[in-house]
Structure formats: C-alpha cells, structure tokens
Design a protein around this motif. Structure first.
Motif, mmCIF file in Angstrom:
data_model
loop_
_atom_site.group_PDB
_atom_site.id
_atom_site.type_symbol
_atom_site.label_atom_id
_atom_site.label_comp_id
_atom_site.label_asym_id
_atom_site.label_seq_id
_atom_site.Cartn_x
_atom_site.Cartn_y
_atom_site.Cartn_z
ATOM 1 N N SER A 163 0.828 -1.208 0.000
ATOM 2 C CA SER A 163 0.000 0.000 0.000
ATOM 3 C C SER A 163 0.859 1.253 0.000
ATOM 4 C CB SER A 163 -0.931 -0.005 1.218
ATOM 5 O OG SER A 163 -1.813 -1.106 1.196
ATOM 6 N N ALA A 164 1.941 1.250 0.776
ATOM 7 C CA ALA A 164 2.821 2.413 0.829
ATOM 8 C C ALA A 164 3.532 2.632 -0.502
ATOM 9 C CB ALA A 164 3.840 2.242 1.958
ATOM 10 N N ALA A 165 3.947 1.556 -1.172
ATOM 11 C CA ALA A 165 4.630 1.694 -2.455
ATOM 12 C C ALA A 165 3.704 2.270 -3.513
ATOM 13 C CB ALA A 165 5.177 0.342 -2.890
ATOM 14 N N GLY A 166 2.461 1.796 -3.575
ATOM 15 C CA GLY A 166 1.509 2.354 -4.525
ATOM 16 C C GLY A 166 1.223 3.816 -4.248
ATOM 17 N N LEU A 167 1.128 4.169 -2.975
ATOM 18 C CA LEU A 167 0.879 5.556 -2.603
ATOM 19 C C LEU A 167 2.078 6.440 -2.962
ATOM 20 C CD1 LEU A 167 -1.477 7.035 -1.223
ATOM 21 C CD2 LEU A 167 -0.267 6.780 0.926
ATOM 22 N N ALA A 168 3.300 5.926 -2.801
ATOM 23 C CA ALA A 168 4.490 6.703 -3.156
ATOM 24 C C ALA A 168 4.562 6.941 -4.664
ATOM 25 C CB ALA A 168 5.741 5.972 -2.667
ATOM 26 N N LEU A 169 4.211 5.934 -5.470
ATOM 27 C CA LEU A 169 4.203 6.115 -6.920
ATOM 28 C C LEU A 169 3.173 7.161 -7.334
ATOM 29 C CD1 LEU A 169 4.543 2.423 -8.163
ATOM 30 C CD2 LEU A 169 6.183 4.267 -8.553
ATOM 31 N N ALA A 170 1.995 7.103 -6.733
ATOM 32 C CA ALA A 170 0.967 8.094 -7.048
ATOM 33 C C ALA A 170 1.403 9.486 -6.610
ATOM 34 C CB ALA A 170 -0.354 7.709 -6.391
ATOM 35 N N ASP A 171 2.085 9.588 -5.471
ATOM 36 C CA ASP A 171 2.561 10.878 -4.995
ATOM 37 C C ASP A 171 3.646 11.445 -5.901
ATOM 38 O OD1 ASP A 171 2.683 12.948 -2.834
ATOM 39 O OD2 ASP A 171 4.719 12.168 -2.618
ATOM 40 N N ALA A 172 4.390 10.574 -6.581
ATOM 41 C CA ALA A 172 5.420 11.016 -7.519
ATOM 42 C C ALA A 172 4.845 11.468 -8.855
ATOM 43 C CB ALA A 172 6.431 9.899 -7.746
ATOM 44 N N GLY A 173 3.540 11.346 -9.032
ATOM 45 C CA GLY A 173 2.922 11.762 -10.288
ATOM 46 C C GLY A 173 2.987 10.726 -11.388
ATOM 47 N N VAL A 174 3.255 9.477 -11.056
ATOM 48 C CA VAL A 174 3.301 8.406 -12.048
ATOM 49 C C VAL A 174 1.881 8.060 -12.496
ATOM 50 C CG1 VAL A 174 3.975 5.998 -12.437
ATOM 51 C CG2 VAL A 174 5.441 7.513 -11.087
ATOM 52 N N GLU A 175 1.694 7.915 -13.794
ATOM 53 C CA GLU A 175 0.374 7.564 -14.314
ATOM 54 C C GLU A 175 0.040 6.125 -13.932
ATOM 55 O OE1 GLU A 175 -0.739 8.561 -18.258
ATOM 56 O OE2 GLU A 175 0.656 10.235 -18.388
#
Length: 285
Positions: A163-175
């Motif tokens: 969950s944290a990894a997915g949230l970090a990717l979304a926070d980085a602006g990754v589509e």
C-alpha cells in the motif's frame, strides 16, 4: 594498553534485562502481550495511519503505520532513462529492505544469505503486485524505482509495504490505472481456526497459512494473490480471498484521502512560494 576513545566503555559486570522485568519493567511490552492474548474480531481492521509526501529527497513518498507496531516507509523516483531500455514499455524496479532493528527477539545476522533472499522475495512480490497498476507503456525507454524500508515488523508487513509503495508512486505523479491496496490474512492451526484480517506478528508466527491480497478497488481487479500453507479446503481459501478483498475496499478511502491531503499541502506550499517571490520582486522594483 591505550584506550579507544571512539568507543563507549560499558561496565565490567552486567545483568540480563529479564532480571528487572518482574519489578514492573517493560510496561509497553506487557500491554501489547495482553492485547495480543485478548479476543479479537477476525474481520476487524487494525487502526491505520497513512501520510504521503513526507520525504523531500524523493519524488514521491509514503509512510504507513499499523496499530501493533508495523511501520513502513516508501520512496519513489522516476521516470528516468533506463540503462538497458525494454522494448515497448518502461521498467519498474522494486527494492525491499528490513532495518536491523525491525524485528523483536533473536533474528538472523544482518546481511546474511537468508535475509537477503527474504528481501529479494518481498521485492519480487511488490513488483508483481504493482506492475498491473502502473501504465508502463506511457514510459518507454524509462525506469521507475520504488524502495520500501520496513522500520518495524508488527505483522502484515508485506501488505503495508504494498500500500505504501503504490501511494508513493501516485505521490510522484506516475500515471496509474488505480491505487493498489494490500491486505494480509492468516489462519491459525486447527481445522476450526478462522482467517484473521491484518494479523499481528504473534498471529503470523503461529499461523499455518498466510495470504496477501493486492487489489485495484476502482477497477475491482485483483493485481496479485500471494500466499501459502495449509489453509484447509478450497472453499476456505475462497472465503479468505473474499475477506481480503473486503478489507482492501475498506482501506482504499483512507489511502485516497492521504493522497489528496498531500496534493493540497504541495499546492499550498507552491502558492505560498509564488506569493513570496512576487512580493520580493515588487519590493525590488
């Protein structure tokens, strides 16, 4: 013999901490053991704390903490040019590390072969669960990197890291197609033992079967199912999967709200910086 001033010299005689445990020592551990021994609703989720966008050194970051002691910090970078680009799509690189102080009690020597193998398996599980959620075709000849650090292992560590990894990717602006959510389960020994959502470390230690489910809730698509052990009949595994999916749906609003709060903080900081620059420019003029 000359003294080494770079070291802190300890006493010549010492005693194990267990000697003082009977005199009221270790109150926090006693409370946690009492909570672990008490009855618990198998379908209840543990209290969750989530925050995104807290690392300035990374393009995206997230921190997830579960009641009971599980603490995971994730950072994401990219897209960046890949040294060996793959044909047609980008690359997702995942890393999972355990802090030397993450677990309680005796553990393997840090950097041992067994620990490195466990970290590689966890990193492969993260990549397997995250790849269906990331639009890698939008990043040809590029790579995305995710690093998860387990600060404290209180149970359900892989699900929290997912969950944290997915949230970090979304926070980085990754589509991404959706925000992936992970939920862990375990089943104790015995034919009548129920499946438990988000088990703690004592429950996982005594479990005869474990399961980690990764879900894309908005699409209602399962991105990964990782587990093993003797969980009983196929119907019992199907029941566990249904319970895990329900837990992911209940966790999804918490992660989404954390991402929205991080975006608002970033927007407010950018607006404040722009206002300050405009004021300074007017004063100079």
């Amino acid at each position: 013999m000359p003294l080494d001033h770079r070291r802190l010299c300890g006493p010549e005689e010492s005693q194990p901490p267990e000697v003082w445990a009977g005199a009221g020592g270790f109150p926090a551990e006693e409370e946690e053991s009492e909570e672990a021994s008490g009855p618990r609703d198998p379908c209840a989720l543990r209290p969750l704390f989530v925050r995104a966008g807290l690392l300035s050194q990374a393009e995206g970051s997230a921190y997830v903490e579960l009641s009971g002691g599980t603490k995971v910090l994730c950072a994401a970078w990219g897209p960046r040019e890949a040294a060996e680009p793959a044909a047609g799509a980008g690359q997702l690189l995942c890393q999972f590390r355990r802090a030397p102080f993450a677990g309680r009690g005796a553990r393997g020597r840090p950097g041992s072969a067994a620990e490195r193998e466990a970290e590689r398996e966890a990193a492969a599980a993260l990549r397997e669960a995250l790849e269906p959620a990331v639009r890698l075709a939008r990043y040809p000849r590029a790579r995305l990197a995710v690093s998860a650090l387990l600060l404290q292992d209180g149970g359900s560590a892989l699900a929290a890291a997912l969950s944290a990894a997915g949230l970090a990717l979304a926070d980085a602006g990754v589509e991404m197609y959706d925000l992936p959510v992970g939920c862990g389960l375990c089943r104790g020994p015995g034919p009548a033992a129920p499946w438990v959502l988000q088990p703690g470390e004592p429950e996982e230690r005594e479990a005869s079967a474990r399961l980690t489910v990764a879900l894309l809730p908005a699409l209602n698509q399962v991105s990964a199912v990782l587990g093993g052990g003797q969980g009983g009949s196929p119907d019992a595994w199907a029941q566990a999967l249904s319970l895990g999916l329900d837990g992911c749906h209940r966790l999804y609003p918490v992660l989404r709200q954390s991402l929205l709060r991080a975006a608002r903080r970033r927007h407010a900081a950018a607006a404040a910086a722009g206002t300050g620059a405009g004021t300074a420019g007017a004063g100079t003029a």
